[in-house]
Design an enzyme around this catalytic site. Structure first.
Site, PDB file in Angstrom:
ATOM      1  N   TYR A  61      11.609  31.370 -73.470  1.00  0.00           N
ATOM      2  CA  TYR A  61      10.320  30.915 -72.953  1.00  0.00           C
ATOM      3  C   TYR A  61       9.355  32.093 -72.845  1.00  0.00           C
ATOM      4  O   TYR A  61       9.592  33.043 -72.088  1.00  0.00           O
ATOM      5  CB  TYR A  61      10.470  30.267 -71.582  1.00  0.00           C
ATOM      6  CG  TYR A  61      11.252  28.972 -71.554  1.00  0.00           C
ATOM      7  CD1 TYR A  61      11.583  28.285 -72.715  1.00  0.00           C
ATOM      8  CD2 TYR A  61      11.670  28.427 -70.337  1.00  0.00           C
ATOM      9  CE1 TYR A  61      12.306  27.111 -72.674  1.00  0.00           C
ATOM     10  CE2 TYR A  61      12.387  27.237 -70.291  1.00  0.00           C
ATOM     11  CZ  TYR A  61      12.716  26.592 -71.460  1.00  0.00           C
ATOM     12  OH  TYR A  61      13.434  25.420 -71.412  1.00  0.00           O
ATOM     13  N   SER A 212      11.853  17.573 -70.108  1.00  0.00           N
ATOM     14  CA  SER A 212      10.685  16.806 -70.563  1.00  0.00           C
ATOM     15  C   SER A 212      10.766  15.339 -70.169  1.00  0.00           C
ATOM     16  O   SER A 212      10.623  14.445 -71.011  1.00  0.00           O
ATOM     17  CB  SER A 212      10.504  16.935 -72.078  1.00  0.00           C
ATOM     18  OG  SER A 212       9.180  16.603 -72.454  1.00  0.00           O
ATOM     19  N   ALA A 215       7.999  13.174 -71.357  1.00  0.00           N
ATOM     20  CA  ALA A 215       7.759  13.207 -72.802  1.00  0.00           C
ATOM     21  C   ALA A 215       6.562  14.077 -73.157  1.00  0.00           C
ATOM     22  O   ALA A 215       5.682  13.685 -73.920  1.00  0.00           O
ATOM     23  CB  ALA A 215       7.560  11.789 -73.353  1.00  0.00           C
ATOM     24  N   GLY A 217       4.102  14.837 -71.374  1.00  0.00           N
ATOM     25  CA  GLY A 217       2.863  14.280 -70.833  1.00  0.00           C
ATOM     26  C   GLY A 217       2.522  12.905 -71.370  1.00  0.00           C
ATOM     27  O   GLY A 217       1.589  12.249 -70.875  1.00  0.00           O
TER      28      GLY A 217
END
Length: 349
Positions: A61, A212, A215, A217
């Site tokens: 990241y 996530s 998804a 957003g």
């Protein structure tokens, strides 16, 4: 905040985990977020105040910057929280700067420890499958890290069902560290994990961490049929996770999310998170946010209770088709199905 055991381990983790992929904003991760140290500190403070006890990051990241920020904001209070990170992705230009070889796993752990400013990692996860390195080699490297005290527990992420079960089998046969958890993509936008990964978790006693959950957003309520997303939305960038194969199904799902949310006076995002927290085998849902306001909204999902009817509506609008051999088993094996089988087939019987 509720806490659940992480698989068959004795480790208790909060049902919401703080995700940090938005920390740093370096390279391609700028499309996800660019949270700096002061904002990260505010967000970590909020999460700890709400009872979250697990923070998830990864070496890749923002090319290590996310881990550095996590280490900085936890300085002086490291013992108040569990830290999970990952290894596998490319961290340099060399041929051995990626993968799950003994070399890269150990070097990756040492580098993560330095960036995090800690002497141990609570949950060390292999970030992705490596079909070149023998599983024995990877698990032996993890065993060395566990026995040295640098790692407490190990987990996997983004494995298929057969890859996961093979890894567990190799670990059992060779008495090497067994994965206690799998970190997977799972949401109302794509319930593919229900075919193999959730049944495997039930059968093998694995914890499930969901990444996530909104998804990217797409389930926030901002993406509606006939509406244009706001400027800066992740789906308008080159970031293509998760892929959308059925736009109409997505819009139909969001419509139901919005309707259920309005009935409770909450956001569609909270409904999507609450739905996940009631799914079989799910231990914790990873929430991350670009802003404090988004994080505040996500944290409230831990207190949202959906009715059976609301869950039924969400299940139906987002249902996955039964692929072979599942449709065949639903017809001919229904008299001898295990709890793991029923996580997928139960609603069809």
């Amino acid at each position: 905040m509720q806490y659940r055991a992480l698989g068959r381990s004795g480790l208790m983790v909060s049902v919401l985990t703080m995700g940090t992929m938005t920390f740093g904003g370096k390279g391609g991760f700028a499309a996800v977020g660019s949270t700096d140290v002061p904002e990260a500190r505010r967000q970590v403070d909020m999460c700890l105040d709400h009872g979250i006890n697990l923070i998830d990051t990864a070496d890749v990241y923002s090319e290590g910057v996310s881990e550095e920020i996590v280490g900085e904001v936890l300085n002086g209070r490291r013992d108040q929280v569990l830290v999970a990170t990952k290894v596998r992705m490319s961290m340099g230009p060399g041929p051995n700067d990626a993968g799950l070889s003994r070399h890269h796993v150990i070097a990756g752990c040492e580098a993560s420890l330095r960036r995090l400013g800690t002497d141990h990692i609570d949950l060390y996860q292999v970030h992705e499958w490596d079909g070149v390195t023998p599983l024995e080699e990877t698990l032996e490297a993890l065993d060395l890290l566990v026995s040295s005290g640098k790692v407490r527990y190990v987990g996997a992420s983004n494995y298929t069902g057969w890859q996961l079960l093979k890894a567990l089998g190799v670990a059992d046969v060779n008495r090497l560290p067994r994965f206690v958890s799998e970190q997977i993509y799972y949401s109302l936008q794509a319930r593919d994990a229900e075919y193999e990964l959730l049944p495997a978790a039930v059968d093998q006693g694995l914890g499930v961490l969901v990444w996530s959950p909104l998804a990217g957003g797409l389930l926030s309520g901002k993406y509606r049929r006939g509406a244009t997303p706001a400027a800066g939305a992740r789906q308008l960038t080159d970031w293509d996770e998760p892929p959308v194969y059925d736009q109409e199904k997505l819009y139909n799902t969001v419509d139901v999310l919005v309707e259920v949310g309005e009935a409770h006076g909450v956001s569609a995002a909270q409904v999507a998170l609450a739905w996940l927290l009631g799914r079989p085998a799910v231990t914790s849902v990873i929430v991350g946010a670009r802003t404090t306001e988004q994080l505040t909204d996500n944290l409230a999902a831990a207190d949202l209770v959906l009715s059976i009817e609301e869950r039924r509506r969400l299940d139906e609008v987002s249902a996955v088709p039964l692929l072979y051999p599942y449709w065949h088993q639903a017809k001919t094996a229904r008299d001898r199905l295990s709890p793991a089988d029923l996580t997928l087939l139960g609603p069809y019987l």
